[in-house]
Design an enzyme around this catalytic site. Sequence first.
Site, PDB file in Angstrom:
ATOM      1  N   GLY A  19     -43.686 -47.749  19.508  1.00  0.00           N
ATOM      2  CA  GLY A  19     -44.426 -47.447  18.275  1.00  0.00           C
ATOM      3  C   GLY A  19     -45.803 -48.072  18.275  1.00  0.00           C
ATOM      4  O   GLY A  19     -46.190 -48.740  17.321  1.00  0.00           O
ATOM      5  N   SER A  21     -48.726 -46.523  18.224  1.00  0.00           N
ATOM      6  CA  SER A  21     -49.813 -45.627  17.812  1.00  0.00           C
ATOM      7  C   SER A  21     -50.506 -46.057  16.522  1.00  0.00           C
ATOM      8  O   SER A  21     -51.557 -45.540  16.178  1.00  0.00           O
ATOM      9  CB  SER A  21     -49.279 -44.198  17.660  1.00  0.00           C
ATOM     10  OG  SER A  21     -48.141 -44.199  16.823  1.00  0.00           O
ATOM     11  N   VAL A  71     -37.192 -43.573  20.102  1.00  0.00           N
ATOM     12  CA  VAL A  71     -36.332 -44.716  20.460  1.00  0.00           C
ATOM     13  C   VAL A  71     -34.862 -44.487  20.148  1.00  0.00           C
ATOM     14  O   VAL A  71     -34.006 -45.277  20.543  1.00  0.00           O
ATOM     15  CB  VAL A  71     -36.798 -46.028  19.772  1.00  0.00           C
ATOM     16  CG1 VAL A  71     -38.149 -46.472  20.285  1.00  0.00           C
ATOM     17  CG2 VAL A  71     -36.795 -45.905  18.250  1.00  0.00           C
ATOM     18  N   ASN A  97     -40.896 -52.659  18.272  1.00  0.00           N
ATOM     19  CA  ASN A  97     -41.676 -52.567  17.030  1.00  0.00           C
ATOM     20  C   ASN A  97     -41.415 -51.291  16.234  1.00  0.00           C
ATOM     21  O   ASN A  97     -41.514 -51.292  15.006  1.00  0.00           O
ATOM     22  CB  ASN A  97     -43.166 -52.668  17.395  1.00  0.00           C
ATOM     23  CG  ASN A  97     -44.063 -52.230  16.267  1.00  0.00           C
ATOM     24  OD1 ASN A  97     -44.277 -52.961  15.299  1.00  0.00           O
ATOM     25  ND2 ASN A  97     -44.586 -51.000  16.356  1.00  0.00           N
ATOM     26  N   SER A 150     -37.974 -58.041   9.522  1.00  0.00           N
ATOM     27  CA  SER A 150     -38.703 -58.096   8.253  1.00  0.00           C
ATOM     28  C   SER A 150     -38.073 -59.212   7.441  1.00  0.00           C
ATOM     29  O   SER A 150     -36.883 -59.514   7.608  1.00  0.00           O
ATOM     30  CB  SER A 150     -38.540 -56.774   7.499  1.00  0.00           C
ATOM     31  OG  SER A 150     -38.866 -56.946   6.134  1.00  0.00           O
ATOM     32  N   TYR A 169     -32.995 -50.251   4.797  1.00  0.00           N
ATOM     33  CA  TYR A 169     -33.997 -50.964   5.600  1.00  0.00           C
ATOM     34  C   TYR A 169     -33.613 -52.443   5.758  1.00  0.00           C
ATOM     35  O   TYR A 169     -33.667 -52.991   6.859  1.00  0.00           O
ATOM     36  CB  TYR A 169     -35.351 -50.808   4.913  1.00  0.00           C
ATOM     37  CG  TYR A 169     -36.523 -51.427   5.627  1.00  0.00           C
ATOM     38  CD1 TYR A 169     -37.094 -50.809   6.743  1.00  0.00           C
ATOM     39  CD2 TYR A 169     -37.095 -52.620   5.173  1.00  0.00           C
ATOM     40  CE1 TYR A 169     -38.193 -51.370   7.381  1.00  0.00           C
ATOM     41  CE2 TYR A 169     -38.188 -53.183   5.806  1.00  0.00           C
ATOM     42  CZ  TYR A 169     -38.736 -52.556   6.904  1.00  0.00           C
ATOM     43  OH  TYR A 169     -39.822 -53.105   7.543  1.00  0.00           O
ATOM     44  N   ALA A 171     -30.644 -53.840   5.540  1.00  0.00           N
ATOM     45  CA  ALA A 171     -29.451 -54.002   6.389  1.00  0.00           C
ATOM     46  C   ALA A 171     -29.819 -53.809   7.859  1.00  0.00           C
ATOM     47  O   ALA A 171     -29.345 -54.541   8.738  1.00  0.00           O
ATOM     48  CB  ALA A 171     -28.373 -53.008   5.972  1.00  0.00           C
ATOM     49  N   ALA A 172     -30.681 -52.833   8.131  1.00  0.00           N
ATOM     50  CA  ALA A 172     -31.104 -52.592   9.525  1.00  0.00           C
ATOM     51  C   ALA A 172     -31.838 -53.815  10.067  1.00  0.00           C
ATOM     52  O   ALA A 172     -31.591 -54.261  11.196  1.00  0.00           O
ATOM     53  CB  ALA A 172     -32.001 -51.353   9.590  1.00  0.00           C
ATOM     54  N   LYS A 173     -32.714 -54.403   9.254  1.00  0.00           N
ATOM     55  CA  LYS A 173     -33.508 -55.546   9.720  1.00  0.00           C
ATOM     56  C   LYS A 173     -32.640 -56.807   9.857  1.00  0.00           C
ATOM     57  O   LYS A 173     -32.855 -57.620  10.749  1.00  0.00           O
ATOM     58  CB  LYS A 173     -34.687 -55.791   8.776  1.00  0.00           C
ATOM     59  CG  LYS A 173     -35.717 -54.649   8.790  1.00  0.00           C
ATOM     60  CD  LYS A 173     -36.290 -54.413  10.178  1.00  0.00           C
ATOM     61  CE  LYS A 173     -37.429 -53.422  10.183  1.00  0.00           C
ATOM     62  NZ  LYS A 173     -38.011 -53.215  11.528  1.00  0.00           N
TER      63      LYS A 173
END
Length: 271
Positions: A19, A21, A71, A97, A150, A169, A171-173
């Site tokens: 990521g 860009s 990804v 990232n 995060s 978000y 929970a993912a982090k």
Amino acid sequence: MKEGTNIFDLSGKVALVTGGSSGLGRVFCEALAEFGADVSLTYNVDEKGARETAELIKNLGRQSLVIKANVNNPDVVQHMVDETVAKLGSIDILVNNAGINAKPAKIAEMAIEDWDKVLSIDLRGVFLCTRAVLPVMVKQKRGSIINIASIKGIRAFFELTEILPLAHYSAAKAGVISLTKETAVEYSRDGIRVNCIAPGWHRGTRLSRQWREEAWQEEQRQKYEDAISRITPMGRRGEISELKGLVVYLASDASSFMTGQVLASDGGICT
Ligand SMILES: NC(=O)c1ccc[n+]([C@@H]2O[C@H](COP(=O)([O-])OP(=O)(O)OC[C@H]3O[C@@H](n4cnc5c(N)ncnc54)[C@H](O)[C@@H]3O)[C@@H](O)[C@H]2O)c1
């Protein structure tokens, strides 16, 4: 270490940044190149942005490689790793990232597909990229993996529950933080260090603009800005350039005895 050695020097190293860009990814690419690394960077949709990042790296006198890679796709991720090793010679630094967000909603109203989508990129994506890069690092007996989590993965924010409920978000982090620690201990005897950056609220990225600027009314935006400055001891959001030092530190010998750690850069919120 010899006297006069620059412990932050990354000359001769190859970094892979997912990521790259826009936003934080671009800043990480620039910082790693400024300290001497060649950089392979990936994008999923924004080829123009990725080429602009590659140009910045080239202007710093380093090699760059641009690869289109989602990804979330194991075959594509394997190709991304093979291509980087074939063209740049190794992978010494992996910066996981790439990440997304989805519509804010409290848990009872959260769309299941939003939950699945965020977890599949923000957590499964980190797992897939790490899984594909580890054999390269194990073989060469060195490597630094830097995961971008995060502060929402560290703690919950009551002050934001009505404005920005993002359980998917968060929970993912939190999963990324746990994966960082697991990877660190599993590979601690292989010369591989694995650490995590947990940014607080930063300006100047697409992710940070998405809801605030595209979907919200002025009143919601103001409530959000007020809440962020109230809960941040330093009273402001971060600039993405303020994360440069951390990525160079974690990538380099300056942090040679550090693994499994989570470093928050958040103006003091998690203090
Ligand atoms: N902006 C902030 O304040 C902040 C705070 C904490 C954490 N983060 C984290 O920083 C990272 C970068 O986000 P950003 O704020 O720079 O946002 P951004 O939207 O500017 O950048 C996200 C990058 O991820 C890439 N990406 C998205 N989905 C992808 C996929 N399926 N495959 C490959 N690449 C994909 C995008 O192309 C883009 O380059 C994310 O992991 C985000 O969660 C950002």
